[in-house]
Write a protein that holds these residues in place. Structure first.
Motif, mmCIF file in Angstrom:
data_model
loop_
_atom_site.group_PDB
_atom_site.id
_atom_site.type_symbol
_atom_site.label_atom_id
_atom_site.label_comp_id
_atom_site.label_asym_id
_atom_site.label_seq_id
_atom_site.Cartn_x
_atom_site.Cartn_y
_atom_site.Cartn_z
ATOM 1 N N TRP A 13 0.844 -1.189 0.000
ATOM 2 C CA TRP A 13 0.000 0.000 0.000
ATOM 3 C C TRP A 13 0.877 1.236 0.000
ATOM 4 O O TRP A 13 1.844 1.320 0.748
ATOM 5 C CB TRP A 13 -0.897 -0.022 1.232
ATOM 6 C CG TRP A 13 -1.814 1.154 1.371
ATOM 7 C CD1 TRP A 13 -2.546 1.743 0.390
ATOM 8 C CD2 TRP A 13 -2.105 1.869 2.578
ATOM 9 N NE1 TRP A 13 -3.287 2.783 0.906
ATOM 10 C CE2 TRP A 13 -3.035 2.878 2.247
ATOM 11 C CE3 TRP A 13 -1.679 1.750 3.885
ATOM 12 C CZ2 TRP A 13 -3.534 3.764 3.197
ATOM 13 C CZ3 TRP A 13 -2.185 2.624 4.832
ATOM 14 C CH2 TRP A 13 -3.108 3.617 4.485
ATOM 15 N N ARG A 29 -3.755 -5.523 12.913
ATOM 16 C CA ARG A 29 -5.023 -5.563 12.184
ATOM 17 C C ARG A 29 -5.351 -4.252 11.499
ATOM 18 O O ARG A 29 -6.079 -4.218 10.520
ATOM 19 C CB ARG A 29 -6.178 -5.926 13.122
ATOM 20 C CG ARG A 29 -6.183 -7.368 13.575
ATOM 21 C CD ARG A 29 -7.358 -7.649 14.478
ATOM 22 N NE ARG A 29 -7.273 -6.806 15.673
ATOM 23 C CZ ARG A 29 -8.304 -6.202 16.233
ATOM 24 N NH1 ARG A 29 -9.506 -6.302 15.728
ATOM 25 N NH2 ARG A 29 -8.142 -5.467 17.322
ATOM 26 N N THR A 47 -5.862 8.044 7.273
ATOM 27 C CA THR A 47 -6.444 6.930 6.532
ATOM 28 C C THR A 47 -6.062 5.627 7.214
ATOM 29 O O THR A 47 -4.918 5.449 7.615
ATOM 30 C CB THR A 47 -5.920 6.911 5.084
ATOM 31 O OG1 THR A 47 -6.173 8.185 4.487
ATOM 32 C CG2 THR A 47 -6.595 5.830 4.263
ATOM 33 N N ARG A 49 -5.941 1.324 7.164
ATOM 34 C CA ARG A 49 -5.868 0.162 6.265
ATOM 35 C C ARG A 49 -5.923 -1.091 7.129
ATOM 36 O O ARG A 49 -5.113 -1.272 8.022
ATOM 37 C CB ARG A 49 -4.581 0.188 5.472
ATOM 38 C CG ARG A 49 -4.418 -1.069 4.622
ATOM 39 C CD ARG A 49 -4.189 -0.712 3.226
ATOM 40 N NE ARG A 49 -3.782 -1.859 2.431
ATOM 41 C CZ ARG A 49 -4.101 -2.004 1.184
ATOM 42 N NH1 ARG A 49 -4.822 -1.084 0.594
ATOM 43 N NH2 ARG A 49 -3.711 -3.043 0.501
ATOM 44 N N ARG A 50 -6.915 -1.924 6.850
ATOM 45 C CA ARG A 50 -7.087 -3.168 7.600
ATOM 46 C C ARG A 50 -6.223 -4.270 7.014
ATOM 47 O O ARG A 50 -5.774 -4.187 5.871
ATOM 48 C CB ARG A 50 -8.549 -3.590 7.598
ATOM 49 C CG ARG A 50 -9.455 -2.635 8.341
ATOM 50 C CD ARG A 50 -10.787 -3.314 8.637
ATOM 51 N NE ARG A 50 -11.726 -2.406 9.262
ATOM 52 C CZ ARG A 50 -11.744 -2.143 10.562
ATOM 53 N NH1 ARG A 50 -10.884 -2.710 11.371
ATOM 54 N NH2 ARG A 50 -12.647 -1.319 11.058
ATOM 55 N N ASP A 52 -7.070 -7.017 5.916
ATOM 56 C CA ASP A 52 -7.678 -7.638 4.725
ATOM 57 C C ASP A 52 -7.527 -6.777 3.470
ATOM 58 O O ASP A 52 -8.032 -7.124 2.409
ATOM 59 C CB ASP A 52 -9.153 -7.950 4.980
ATOM 60 C CG ASP A 52 -9.996 -6.702 5.245
ATOM 61 O OD1 ASP A 52 -9.489 -5.566 5.081
ATOM 62 O OD2 ASP A 52 -11.163 -6.854 5.632
ATOM 63 N N GLY A 53 -6.844 -5.635 3.586
ATOM 64 C CA GLY A 53 -6.602 -4.777 2.434
ATOM 65 C C GLY A 53 -7.598 -3.647 2.261
ATOM 66 O O GLY A 53 -7.436 -2.799 1.393
ATOM 67 N N ARG A 54 -8.664 -3.610 3.103
ATOM 68 C CA ARG A 54 -9.643 -2.528 2.999
ATOM 69 C C ARG A 54 -9.060 -1.213 3.494
ATOM 70 O O ARG A 54 -8.410 -1.173 4.533
ATOM 71 C CB ARG A 54 -10.880 -2.852 3.849
ATOM 72 C CG ARG A 54 -12.014 -3.364 3.054
ATOM 73 C CD ARG A 54 -13.276 -3.531 3.832
ATOM 74 N NE ARG A 54 -13.129 -3.449 5.277
ATOM 75 C CZ ARG A 54 -14.091 -3.070 6.087
ATOM 76 N NH1 ARG A 54 -15.249 -2.725 5.615
ATOM 77 N NH2 ARG A 54 -13.906 -3.045 7.373
ATOM 78 N N THR A 55 -9.295 -0.144 2.740
ATOM 79 C CA THR A 55 -8.848 1.188 3.124
ATOM 80 C C THR A 55 -10.032 1.976 3.664
ATOM 81 O O THR A 55 -11.115 1.954 3.081
ATOM 82 C CB THR A 55 -8.233 1.915 1.909
ATOM 83 O OG1 THR A 55 -7.139 1.130 1.423
ATOM 84 C CG2 THR A 55 -7.724 3.283 2.286
ATOM 85 N N LEU A 56 -9.819 2.670 4.781
ATOM 86 C CA LEU A 56 -10.889 3.429 5.439
ATOM 87 C C LEU A 56 -10.467 4.875 5.604
ATOM 88 O O LEU A 56 -9.467 5.149 6.274
ATOM 89 C CB LEU A 56 -11.168 2.855 6.836
ATOM 90 C CG LEU A 56 -11.465 1.379 6.955
ATOM 91 C CD1 LEU A 56 -11.365 0.954 8.403
ATOM 92 C CD2 LEU A 56 -12.856 1.113 6.428
ATOM 93 N N GLY A 93 -14.169 4.231 10.869
ATOM 94 C CA GLY A 93 -15.412 4.043 10.144
ATOM 95 C C GLY A 93 -16.476 5.058 10.518
ATOM 96 O O GLY A 93 -17.612 4.957 10.098
#
Length: 198
Positions: A13, A29, A47, A49-50, A52-56, A93
């Motif tokens: 990332w 995590r 920002t 980043r979890r 699992d690759g999800r960006t928040l 979130g």
């Protein structure tokens, strides 16, 4: 950002902007990255980043000066960053948790730490004072000494916090109705608690 388990030379990332702050949970995590963006006006973004690759997207804030560092609560529910106008806490979130907390920093940037249960957020170091707030409300619960050198270190139960000071002492404070703390003689730059609380 690279995966510690991976062997790839390319990062997993690359957040946009000029990276100024990084914080993460102990189990890896969630990583929070603060970046400085200059497109007509200066602002910072936080920002997440979890694993699992999800960006928040966690938040955006004005940056009149430099900013950093960042911290993430142990449960990954909140992230904090020291911005130009104070310490900002964001729900992962969700939205900002209240307004900016006062910035007690002086000189170099102090460090942020959440307590082990994520209930409190402390800032110390950079020769500034120690401050501890309730993470959810921003209510101050402890004002410690000035001229701190180290990041704040919480005891495993989260009831004590320690910092090293310029005078060579380690200051230990408790969250009690009276508050306060005491200096402990000893030359150290980085106090830590052992898992058994010593």
């Amino acid at each position: 950002l690279w995966s510690a388990r991976g062997t790839a030379r390319e990062p997993d990332w690359q957040p946009g902007g000029d990276v100024r702050a990084v914080g993460f949970t102990a189990d890896g995590r969630l990583v929070a990255v603060g970046t400085l963006v200059e497109s007509g006006q200066r602002f910072g973004t936080l920002t997440g980043r979890r694993a699992d690759g999800r960006t928040l997207p966690l938040g955006r804030f004005p940056v009149p000066a430099d900013f950093g560092p960042a911290a993430v609560s142990p449960d990954g529910a909140q992230a904090a960053v020291r911005a130009g106008d104070g310490v900002r806490v964001f729900a992962v979130g969700g939205a900002a948790v209240g307004g900016p907390l006062p910035d007690p920093g002086r000189g170099s940037a102090p460090d942020l730490r959440f307590s082990p249960d994520g209930a409190f957020l402390a800032v110390a170091g950079g020769l500034g004072p120690l401050w501890v707030w309730e993470a959810d409300t921003g209510r101050p619960v402890l004002a410690g000494p000035d001229q701190t050198l180290s990041p704040p270190a919480f005891s495993p139960d989260g009831r004590l916090v320690a910092v090293s000071r310029l005078d060579g002492t380690v200051w230990v404070g408790a969250f009690t109705p009276v508050g306060g703390g005491r200096p402990v003689p000893g030359l150290t730059d980085l106090p830590v608690y052992l898992p058994d609380g010593r």
